[in-house]
Enzyme design. Structure first.
Site, PDB file in Angstrom:
ATOM      1  N   ARG A  85     -31.712  -9.848  -8.200  1.00  0.00           N
ATOM      2  CA  ARG A  85     -31.186  -9.269  -6.958  1.00  0.00           C
ATOM      3  C   ARG A  85     -30.387 -10.291  -6.126  1.00  0.00           C
ATOM      4  NH1 ARG A  85     -35.669  -7.358  -8.258  1.00  0.00           N
ATOM      5  NH2 ARG A  85     -36.957  -8.929  -7.222  1.00  0.00           N
ATOM      6  N   VAL A 128      -7.958  -0.630  -2.334  1.00  0.00           N
ATOM      7  CA  VAL A 128      -7.504  -1.102  -3.646  1.00  0.00           C
ATOM      8  C   VAL A 128      -7.439  -2.626  -3.675  1.00  0.00           C
ATOM      9  CG1 VAL A 128      -6.210   0.965  -4.235  1.00  0.00           C
ATOM     10  CG2 VAL A 128      -5.083  -0.861  -2.942  1.00  0.00           C
ATOM     11  N   CYS A 168      -6.143  -9.713   4.648  1.00  0.00           N
ATOM     12  CA  CYS A 168      -7.164  -8.689   4.895  1.00  0.00           C
ATOM     13  C   CYS A 168      -8.530  -9.303   5.158  1.00  0.00           C
ATOM     14  CB  CYS A 168      -7.204  -7.734   3.704  1.00  0.00           C
ATOM     15  SG  CYS A 168      -5.644  -6.872   3.559  1.00  0.00           S
ATOM     16  N   ASP A 211      10.883   3.237   5.625  1.00  0.00           N
ATOM     17  CA  ASP A 211      10.615   1.836   5.930  1.00  0.00           C
ATOM     18  C   ASP A 211      11.746   1.292   6.803  1.00  0.00           C
ATOM     19  OD1 ASP A 211       8.577  -0.401   4.330  1.00  0.00           O
ATOM     20  OD2 ASP A 211      10.151  -1.130   5.662  1.00  0.00           O
ATOM     21  N   LYS A 247     -14.081   0.438   6.763  1.00  0.00           N
ATOM     22  CA  LYS A 247     -13.094  -0.460   6.160  1.00  0.00           C
ATOM     23  C   LYS A 247     -13.338  -1.902   6.620  1.00  0.00           C
ATOM     24  CE  LYS A 247      -9.623  -2.188   4.087  1.00  0.00           C
ATOM     25  NZ  LYS A 247      -9.653  -2.389   2.623  1.00  0.00           N
ATOM     26  N   PHE A 291      -2.872 -17.214  -2.892  1.00  0.00           N
ATOM     27  CA  PHE A 291      -4.089 -17.019  -2.085  1.00  0.00           C
ATOM     28  C   PHE A 291      -5.294 -16.666  -2.925  1.00  0.00           C
ATOM     29  CE2 PHE A 291      -5.587 -12.682  -1.458  1.00  0.00           C
ATOM     30  CZ  PHE A 291      -4.512 -11.848  -1.606  1.00  0.00           C
ATOM     31  N   ILE A 301       0.835  -1.210   0.000  1.00  0.00           N
ATOM     32  CA  ILE A 301       0.000   0.000   0.000  1.00  0.00           C
ATOM     33  C   ILE A 301       0.866   1.256   0.000  1.00  0.00           C
ATOM     34  CG2 ILE A 301      -1.644   1.352   1.382  1.00  0.00           C
ATOM     35  CD1 ILE A 301      -2.768  -1.060  -0.226  1.00  0.00           C
TER      36      ILE A 301
HETATM   37  N1  LIG Z   1      -2.149  -5.141   0.706  1.00  0.00           N
HETATM   38  C1  LIG Z   1      -3.363  -4.721   0.397  1.00  0.00           C
HETATM   39  O1  LIG Z   1      -3.925  -5.045  -0.665  1.00  0.00           O
HETATM   40  C2  LIG Z   1      -4.093  -3.812   1.334  1.00  0.00           C
HETATM   41  C3  LIG Z   1      -3.602  -3.571   2.619  1.00  0.00           C
HETATM   42  N2  LIG Z   1      -4.298  -2.732   3.439  1.00  0.00           N
HETATM   43  C4  LIG Z   1      -3.789  -2.427   4.785  1.00  0.00           C
HETATM   44  O2  LIG Z   1      -2.627  -1.577   4.651  1.00  0.00           O
HETATM   45  C5  LIG Z   1      -1.721  -1.815   5.706  1.00  0.00           C
HETATM   46  C6  LIG Z   1      -0.365  -2.153   5.110  1.00  0.00           C
HETATM   47  O3  LIG Z   1      -0.550  -3.329   4.377  1.00  0.00           O
HETATM   48  P1  LIG Z   1       0.537  -3.772   3.305  1.00  0.00           P
HETATM   49  O4  LIG Z   1       1.090  -2.573   2.608  1.00  0.00           O
HETATM   50  O5  LIG Z   1      -0.063  -4.862   2.506  1.00  0.00           O
HETATM   51  O6  LIG Z   1       1.668  -4.369   4.275  1.00  0.00           O
HETATM   52  P2  LIG Z   1       3.167  -4.752   3.861  1.00  0.00           P
HETATM   53  O7  LIG Z   1       3.605  -5.730   4.871  1.00  0.00           O
HETATM   54  O8  LIG Z   1       3.242  -5.051   2.417  1.00  0.00           O
HETATM   55  O9  LIG Z   1       3.965  -3.352   4.066  1.00  0.00           O
HETATM   56  C7  LIG Z   1       4.128  -2.761   5.325  1.00  0.00           C
HETATM   57  C8  LIG Z   1       5.518  -2.120   5.356  1.00  0.00           C
HETATM   58  O10 LIG Z   1       5.671  -1.401   6.573  1.00  0.00           O
HETATM   59  C9  LIG Z   1       7.001  -1.558   7.008  1.00  0.00           C
HETATM   60  N3  LIG Z   1       7.044  -1.192   8.422  1.00  0.00           N
HETATM   61  C10 LIG Z   1       6.632  -1.921   9.484  1.00  0.00           C
HETATM   62  N4  LIG Z   1       6.804  -1.188  10.613  1.00  0.00           N
HETATM   63  C11 LIG Z   1       7.315   0.024  10.248  1.00  0.00           C
HETATM   64  C12 LIG Z   1       7.707   1.199  10.936  1.00  0.00           C
HETATM   65  N5  LIG Z   1       7.578   1.296  12.258  1.00  0.00           N
HETATM   66  N6  LIG Z   1       8.189   2.250  10.229  1.00  0.00           N
HETATM   67  C13 LIG Z   1       8.311   2.163   8.877  1.00  0.00           C
HETATM   68  N7  LIG Z   1       7.963   1.080   8.151  1.00  0.00           N
HETATM   69  C14 LIG Z   1       7.466   0.018   8.849  1.00  0.00           C
HETATM   70  C15 LIG Z   1       7.342  -2.999   6.690  1.00  0.00           C
HETATM   71  O11 LIG Z   1       8.753  -3.168   6.625  1.00  0.00           O
HETATM   72  C16 LIG Z   1       6.646  -3.158   5.323  1.00  0.00           C
HETATM   73  O12 LIG Z   1       7.539  -2.842   4.268  1.00  0.00           O
HETATM   74  C17 LIG Z   1      -2.332  -2.951   6.530  1.00  0.00           C
HETATM   75  O13 LIG Z   1      -3.045  -2.398   7.597  1.00  0.00           O
HETATM   76  C18 LIG Z   1      -3.306  -3.615   5.558  1.00  0.00           C
HETATM   77  O14 LIG Z   1      -4.383  -4.246   6.221  1.00  0.00           O
HETATM   78  C19 LIG Z   1      -5.484  -2.143   3.065  1.00  0.00           C
HETATM   79  C20 LIG Z   1      -5.994  -2.375   1.806  1.00  0.00           C
HETATM   80  C21 LIG Z   1      -5.336  -3.204   0.849  1.00  0.00           C
HETATM   81  C1  LIG Z   2     -14.286  -5.752  -0.103  1.00  0.00           C
HETATM   82  C2  LIG Z   2     -13.158  -6.157  -0.997  1.00  0.00           C
HETATM   83  O1  LIG Z   2     -13.347  -6.537  -2.137  1.00  0.00           O
HETATM   84  N1  LIG Z   2     -11.892  -6.072  -0.460  1.00  0.00           N
HETATM   85  C3  LIG Z   2     -10.762  -6.360  -1.311  1.00  0.00           C
HETATM   86  C4  LIG Z   2      -9.893  -7.419  -0.645  1.00  0.00           C
HETATM   87  O2  LIG Z   2      -8.919  -7.780  -1.577  1.00  0.00           O
HETATM   88  P1  LIG Z   2      -8.124  -9.212  -1.498  1.00  0.00           P
HETATM   89  O3  LIG Z   2      -6.816  -9.013  -2.147  1.00  0.00           O
HETATM   90  O4  LIG Z   2      -8.165  -9.724  -0.111  1.00  0.00           O
HETATM   91  O5  LIG Z   2      -8.883 -10.185  -2.505  1.00  0.00           O
HETATM   92  P2  LIG Z   2     -10.294 -10.913  -2.522  1.00  0.00           P
HETATM   93  O6  LIG Z   2     -10.665 -10.987  -3.947  1.00  0.00           O
HETATM   94  O7  LIG Z   2     -11.241 -10.318  -1.583  1.00  0.00           O
HETATM   95  O8  LIG Z   2      -9.923 -12.429  -2.027  1.00  0.00           O
HETATM   96  C5  LIG Z   2      -9.738 -12.711  -0.689  1.00  0.00           C
HETATM   97  C6  LIG Z   2      -9.841 -14.226  -0.567  1.00  0.00           C
HETATM   98  O9  LIG Z   2     -11.195 -14.629  -0.793  1.00  0.00           O
HETATM   99  C7  LIG Z   2     -11.248 -15.627  -1.803  1.00  0.00           C
HETATM  100  N2  LIG Z   2     -12.493 -15.462  -2.560  1.00  0.00           N
HETATM  101  C8  LIG Z   2     -12.790 -14.248  -3.124  1.00  0.00           C
HETATM  102  C9  LIG Z   2     -13.968 -14.107  -3.833  1.00  0.00           C
HETATM  103  C10 LIG Z   2     -14.845 -15.206  -3.976  1.00  0.00           C
HETATM  104  O10 LIG Z   2     -15.904 -15.148  -4.613  1.00  0.00           O
HETATM  105  N3  LIG Z   2     -14.494 -16.409  -3.386  1.00  0.00           N
HETATM  106  C11 LIG Z   2     -13.346 -16.562  -2.683  1.00  0.00           C
HETATM  107  O11 LIG Z   2     -13.060 -17.654  -2.184  1.00  0.00           O
HETATM  108  C12 LIG Z   2     -10.006 -15.396  -2.651  1.00  0.00           C
HETATM  109  O12 LIG Z   2      -9.620 -16.574  -3.316  1.00  0.00           O
HETATM  110  C13 LIG Z   2      -8.993 -14.983  -1.591  1.00  0.00           C
HETATM  111  O13 LIG Z   2      -8.434 -16.115  -0.978  1.00  0.00           O
HETATM  112  O14 LIG Z   2      -9.260  -6.887   0.535  1.00  0.00           O
HETATM  113  C14 LIG Z   2      -8.448  -5.723   0.288  1.00  0.00           C
HETATM  114  C15 LIG Z   2      -7.785  -5.315   1.585  1.00  0.00           C
HETATM  115  O15 LIG Z   2      -8.419  -4.748   2.436  1.00  0.00           O
HETATM  116  O16 LIG Z   2      -6.556  -5.600   1.630  1.00  0.00           O
HETATM  117  C16 LIG Z   2      -9.328  -4.623  -0.253  1.00  0.00           C
HETATM  118  O17 LIG Z   2      -8.560  -3.442  -0.435  1.00  0.00           O
HETATM  119  C17 LIG Z   2      -9.955  -5.090  -1.547  1.00  0.00           C
HETATM  120  O18 LIG Z   2     -10.811  -4.073  -2.056  1.00  0.00           O
END
Ligand SMILES: NC(=O)C1=CN([C@@H]2O[C@H](COP(=O)(O)OP(=O)(O)OC[C@H]3O[C@@H](n4cnc5c(N)ncnc54)[C@H](O)[C@@H]3O)[C@@H](O)[C@H]2O)C=CC1
Ligand SMILES: CC(=O)N[C@@H]1[C@@H](OP(=O)(O)OP(=O)(O)OC[C@H]2O[C@@H](n3ccc(=O)[nH]c3=O)[C@H](O)[C@@H]2O)O[C@H](C(=O)O)[C@@H](O)[C@@H]1O
EC number: 1.1.1.336
Length: 419
Positions: free
Chosen positions: A251, A160, A265, A33, A211, A329, A14
């Protein structure tokens, strides 16, 4: 007041795209980071994660001098915190990363700064963040102190979808959860630097809950689909046909069953609601339990298939090979983190006395969790030599397999590819 320098704390899936997009708008961005490898990689104009289109945006931003990474926090006009928020123990939220990030920015805060928490967090975390910052900087006024704070604070969650981040980051509507309306206005001003979607302003607590609500909605609906798959297996009904028929209702929109729910997540965030509301969040808890139980159900299906195979073939179990298709995953990504397919493959490998094979187009070496227990093979090898096929992840190449090549009599298909 405009933003001359923005600091993004946490440069992962992110934080790095967010930092890159701000930098692409010619704002000076300092990415922070604790992972020195990530910092060095980014400063070379390269990336340490997989996300389509991200590499070129990072490369150009670094080359033009708008994006720089470091392990040490520096003064800025806005700080975006995007560090991990996992759960620990019995699904209790772990806010230690957020607290560490707060401690790192506190010393460099100055009047007029904006602090935004993006990490998915339990309700009330933004207020906790404000309290941590206020305790570290008693010389500054924070939103909880009343009118005209020196520091604006907001919770602005990311929604995202991995694989589409560079589009959705800009196009999605953004929930802007200020601790006060003035904080929301300041945060909206920041995101409007790149956002084409709408900034929808609300209070921080509502934004935090929003969220968690979005991901819990998805988890509950996936659990409904998974429960249907168990019922249909008992009833001898094709669940894929059933869902396609039901979804023709104007629906009704039932999601797809799978081997469980992965990623850090959807499988994590609902537990934040359950942890804070254990009496009320019964449906959300049950959905998590249904989804987390699916891998064991898949293993039972494989055990039944092996029993039938042994009866029909006369082979011993040690002579039977089982091929698992997919370890990621979800489809068409290389992320194995929190993958139910990995869990199923490991359960099979630990139980089966014969060969366990895995087919995963997005990796070249067998993951540590399966090392010595399973063998990475090609799709062709699996189709030509395996006795039992287990479909776990519907990567596009797997959906493209010619049905005529699938001759095995014993198939456990959790994704309806070979329905
Ligand atoms: N990955 C995704 O698709 C999404 C993630 N999120 C949320 O965003 C947040 C971050 O997730 P990701 O980016 O996926 O995690 P990530 O694990 O990919 O990145 C987190 C980064 O933070 C760094 N970090 C940890 N502690 C730190 C500190 N004290 N100072 C500076 N850097 C530090 C780590 O080294 C790592 O590079 C989480 O809360 C997650 O739930 C929300 C929506 C989508
Ligand atoms: C509400 C929503 O769609 N949230 C998204 C979700 O993204 P994420 O990468 O976790 O993917 P996902 O498509 O929800 O899949 C999560 C898990 O659920 C499974 N999955 C998904 C859809 C489905 O019909 N059946 C199923 O089994 C997938 O295989 C996977 O194992 O979680 C993200 C997050 O919060 O990190 C969030 O930003 C994304 O918008």
């Amino acid at each position: 007041m405009s933003f001359h320098t923005i600091s993004v704390i946490g440069l992962g899936y992110i934080g790095l795209p967010t930092a890159a997009v701000f930098a692409s708008r010619e704002i000076k961005v300092v990415g922070v980071d604790i992972n020195a490898h990530a910092v060095e990689t980014i400063n070379r104009g390269e990336i340490h994660i997989v996300e389509p289109e991200l590499d070129k945006v990072v490369h150009e931003a670094v080359q033009r001098g708008f994006l720089r990474a470091t392990t040490q926090v520096e003064a800025a006009d806005a700080f975006l915190i995007a560090v991990p928020t996992p759960f620990i123990g019995d699904h209790q939220p772990d806010l230690s990363y957020v607290q560490a990030a707060a401690s790192s920015i506190a010393p460099v805060l100055k009047a007029g700064d904006l602090v935004i928490l993006e990490s998915t967090s339990p309700v009330g975390t933004t207020e906790q963040l404000a309290a941590w910052l206020a305790a570290a900087r008693p010389d500054l006024r924070f939103p909880q102190h009343g009118e005209a704070p020196d520091i604006a604070i907001a919770y602005c969650p990311e929604r995202v979808l991995p694989g589409k981040v560079m589009v959705e980051l800009i196009e999605n509507d953004r929930v802007i959860g200020g601790m006060t309306p003035a904080c929301s206005a300041r945060a909206s001003e920041l995101y409007r630097i790149f956002l084409r979607g709408e900034c929808v302003e609300t209070h921080a607590r509502t934004a935090e809950m929003c969220k968690l609500t979005e991901n819990s909605f998805r988890d509950v609906n996936i659990a409904f689909a998974n429960e249907l798959s168990l019922i249909c297996a008992e009833q001898g009904i094709n669940v894929w046909e059933l869902i396609a028929l039901a979804n023709r209702h104007p629906r009704v929109n039932i999601l797809q069953p799978g081997p469980g729910v992965g990623g850090h997540c959807i499988a994590v965030d609902p537990w934040f609601i359950v942890a804070q509301n254990p009496q009320q969040a019964r449906l959300i808890r049950t959905a998590r339990e249904v989804n987390d139980a699916k891998p064991l159900w898949v293993l039972d299906q494989v055990k039944q298939a092996l029993a039938e195979c042994l009866t029909a073939s006369g082979k011993r179990a040690s002579e039977v090979s089982i091929a698992c298709f997919g370890l990621a995953f979800k489809p068409n990504i290389d992320d194995l983190r929190e993958s139910p397919a990995m869990t199923v493959a490991e359960l099979i490998a630990d139980w089966h006395s014969g060969a366990t094979w895995v087919v995963e187009p997005h990796i070249n070496t067998i993951p540590n969790r399966l090392a010595g227990k399973a063998t990475l093979v090609t799709t062709t090898e699996a189709l030509q030599q395996a006795d039992i096929l287990v479909m776990l992840v519907d990567h596009t190449p797997f959906r493209a397999i010619d049905a005529a090549q699938v001759t095995q009599a014993w198939i456990v298909d959790t994704k309806g590819v070979w329905r």
